[in-house]
Design a protein around this motif. Structure first.
Motif, mmCIF file in Angstrom:
data_model
loop_
_atom_site.group_PDB
_atom_site.id
_atom_site.type_symbol
_atom_site.label_atom_id
_atom_site.label_comp_id
_atom_site.label_asym_id
_atom_site.label_seq_id
_atom_site.Cartn_x
_atom_site.Cartn_y
_atom_site.Cartn_z
ATOM 1 N N UNK A 100 0.966 -1.507 0.354
ATOM 2 C CA UNK A 100 -0.312 -0.217 0.473
ATOM 3 C C UNK A 100 0.821 1.267 -0.221
ATOM 4 N N UNK A 101 1.189 2.309 -1.265
ATOM 5 C CA UNK A 101 1.982 3.139 -1.102
ATOM 6 C C UNK A 101 0.597 4.551 -0.807
ATOM 7 N N UNK A 102 1.121 5.353 -0.480
ATOM 8 C CA UNK A 102 0.320 6.079 0.264
ATOM 9 C C UNK A 102 0.409 7.578 -0.498
ATOM 10 N N UNK A 103 -0.011 8.957 -0.779
ATOM 11 C CA UNK A 103 0.641 10.052 -1.058
ATOM 12 C C UNK A 103 0.910 10.074 -2.764
ATOM 13 N N UNK A 104 0.740 9.153 -3.503
ATOM 14 C CA UNK A 104 1.663 9.612 -4.522
ATOM 15 C C UNK A 104 0.360 10.435 -5.598
ATOM 16 N N UNK A 105 1.519 10.673 -6.774
ATOM 17 C CA UNK A 105 0.511 12.003 -7.169
ATOM 18 C C UNK A 105 2.097 12.632 -8.124
ATOM 19 N N UNK A 106 1.542 13.558 -8.475
ATOM 20 C CA UNK A 106 2.522 15.019 -8.209
ATOM 21 C C UNK A 106 3.626 15.612 -6.840
ATOM 22 N N UNK A 107 2.825 16.318 -6.250
ATOM 23 C CA UNK A 107 2.833 16.417 -4.920
ATOM 24 C C UNK A 107 1.623 16.407 -4.315
ATOM 25 N N UNK A 108 1.962 15.734 -2.856
ATOM 26 C CA UNK A 108 2.914 14.848 -2.799
ATOM 27 C C UNK A 108 2.869 13.413 -3.698
ATOM 28 N N UNK A 109 4.252 12.970 -4.238
ATOM 29 C CA UNK A 109 4.023 11.399 -5.153
ATOM 30 C C UNK A 109 5.334 11.973 -5.373
ATOM 31 N N UNK A 110 5.580 12.225 -6.693
ATOM 32 C CA UNK A 110 6.504 12.644 -8.048
ATOM 33 C C UNK A 110 8.476 13.278 -6.773
ATOM 34 N N UNK A 111 7.537 14.522 -6.312
ATOM 35 C CA UNK A 111 8.014 15.332 -5.385
ATOM 36 C C UNK A 111 9.149 14.527 -4.570
ATOM 37 N N UNK A 112 8.506 13.998 -3.837
ATOM 38 C CA UNK A 112 9.060 12.383 -2.550
ATOM 39 C C UNK A 112 9.688 11.996 -3.290
ATOM 40 N N UNK A 113 10.114 11.519 -4.703
ATOM 41 C CA UNK A 113 11.463 10.975 -4.779
ATOM 42 C C UNK A 113 12.151 11.564 -5.169
ATOM 43 N N UNK A 114 11.600 12.748 -5.984
ATOM 44 C CA UNK A 114 13.181 14.242 -5.828
ATOM 45 C C UNK A 114 13.885 14.677 -4.722
ATOM 46 N N UNK A 115 13.126 14.071 -3.384
ATOM 47 C CA UNK A 115 13.644 14.858 -2.010
ATOM 48 C C UNK A 115 14.323 13.124 -1.806
ATOM 49 N N UNK A 116 13.739 12.440 -2.144
ATOM 50 C CA UNK A 116 14.567 11.228 -1.792
ATOM 51 C C UNK A 116 16.235 10.859 -2.461
ATOM 52 N N UNK A 117 16.249 11.017 -4.668
ATOM 53 C CA UNK A 117 17.034 11.165 -5.072
ATOM 54 C C UNK A 117 18.170 12.344 -4.848
ATOM 55 N N UNK A 118 17.245 13.435 -3.902
ATOM 56 C CA UNK A 118 18.817 14.606 -3.382
ATOM 57 C C UNK A 118 19.278 13.674 -2.368
#
Length: 376
Positions: free
Chosen positions: A135-153
């Motif tokens: 179960x993955x919550x908060x998907x989409x653009x923000x939140x979502x892609x934005x979260x993965x951008x933070x992880x990448x940083x």
């Protein structure tokens, strides 16, 4: 066998964008739901009437379903391999859908965007893990892609210490009334933010800050806004002492109007549903007028400060997309694709930044033509 995907609230702008992404990138059988049948003139459902124009082999069905019809909801979930919850606003939602998914052993995604729902969903982590449900919550653009951008940083630093997320939307962003409701609901109360290692109360739409977004936006004002990332990231990245989430609109006069709603309008008035509905419809009408001039795009800027080889360093990630709703569909649809293809599994309930590996994130974004620009 063909995978079966159930999209709750799939006739809305965000839900239909998720359906379109899944139809484009998978061969899943998609069922979208709505509380009423709608008609061919329904803008939110128009993509369904033109599906053949995409030359897609994906089968799409529509199911009239109210989430209050528990028996029918249970049946629809039991007949699915993946459920995607797009029926917001999530300020009002309980975790009934997620609980049924856990009971039936069905994987789950949502586009939830409020910490009240996020905290309730995370409380079901142990039950989901025991049922082997991802179960993955908060998907989409923000939140979502934005979260993965933070992880990448974060992964570029030896010890991340501060996260600063900024979001910018042009006009309506291509979204519907529900997203407008979400914005005004987010102005009602102060919220807790993780600042200097402590939870501190912050006023919504306060402390305007100028952020240099990717072209064509450039330097634009953003304000504190209550997002699930403010709540989840201190837990996902324990060494981080500060998480800032700020939001802004284009054109800038929308920011000033939103500031007035947050700081001048009486609180008792802003907490009435009738007022939220009035402001949402007026705002949506106004953006219909300005959209041809401003566009409906989105920009996200993630900035993470921390230690790298004994020195303080800052790593940036920038994204720009011409359609906010479609970008949200890409964020959710990409994770759906990974789950359906068996490339990704994480039993339990997790926010995106905790669950999705960066290599898979980059791979799915590139396949959708979305570039994340990173630099020191």
């Amino acid at each position: 066998m063909t995978n079966r995907v159930l999209i709750l609230g799939g006739r809305g702008r965000i839900g239909s964008s998720v359906a379109q992404d899944i139809a484009t990138h998978t061969q899943a059988k998609i069922t979208i739901t709505g509380r009423s049948p709608g008609n061919e003139g329904d803008v939110d459902a128009r993509w369904l009437t033109t599906k053949q124009d995409w030359n897609l082999g994906t089968e799409v069905e529509f199911l009239v379903l109210d989430l209050a019809e528990v028996d029918r909801l249970q049946e629809a979930i039991a007949n699915s391999d993946l459920v995607i919850h797009c029926a917001g606003p999530f300020h009002y939602r309980d975790t009934k859908v997620l609980e049924i998914c856990i009971e039936k052993g069905v994987n789950y995604l949502d586009v939830s965007d409020h910490r009240s729902y996020t905290s309730k969903a995370l409380n079901l982590d142990a039950q989901a893990a025991a049922a082997n449900v991802t179960a993955i919550i908060n998907t989409g653009i923000f939140p979502g892609i934005s979260n993965s951008m933070v992880r990448q940083c974060v992964e570029q630093l030896d010890q991340p210490e501060k996260i600063h997320l900024s979001y910018l939307v042009s006009g309506s962003g291509g979204a519907g009334i529900t997203v407008m409701r979400t914005t005004f609901l987010g102005l009602q109360h102060q919220f807790e933010a993780w600042i200097d290692g402590n939870w501190q109360l912050v006023k919504p739409y306060s402390e305007r800050e100028i952020v240099n977004f990717a072209s064509p936006y450039g330097r634009t004002g953003v304000y504190w806004f209550d997002m699930p990332e403010t709540f989840t990231m201190p837990h996902s990245f324990p060494s981080v002492k500060t998480v800032i989430t700020k939001f802004g609109s284009v054109p800038d006069f929308y920011n000033h109007m939103t500031w007035i709603a947050a700081h001048i309008f009486p609180k008792w008035l802003m907490q009435r549903r009738a007022m939220i509905e009035f402001l949402s419809h007026v705002s949506h009408f106004m953006t219909d007028v300005t959209n041809p001039f401003t566009g409906i795009g989105v920009a996200v800027r993630a900035e993470v400060t921390g230690q790298k080889q004994g020195k303080t360093a800052v790593y940036f990630a920038d994204l720009m997309h011409e359609n906010t709703a479609l970008a949200s569909g890409c964020g959710t649809g990409s994770i759906a694709q990974l789950l359906l293809e068996g490339k990704f599994k994480k039993p339990g309930v997790s926010p995106v930044e905790e669950a999705l590996p960066t290599d898979l994130f980059i791979e799915t974004m590139k396949s959708r033509g979305i570039e994340i620009y990173c630099n020191w």
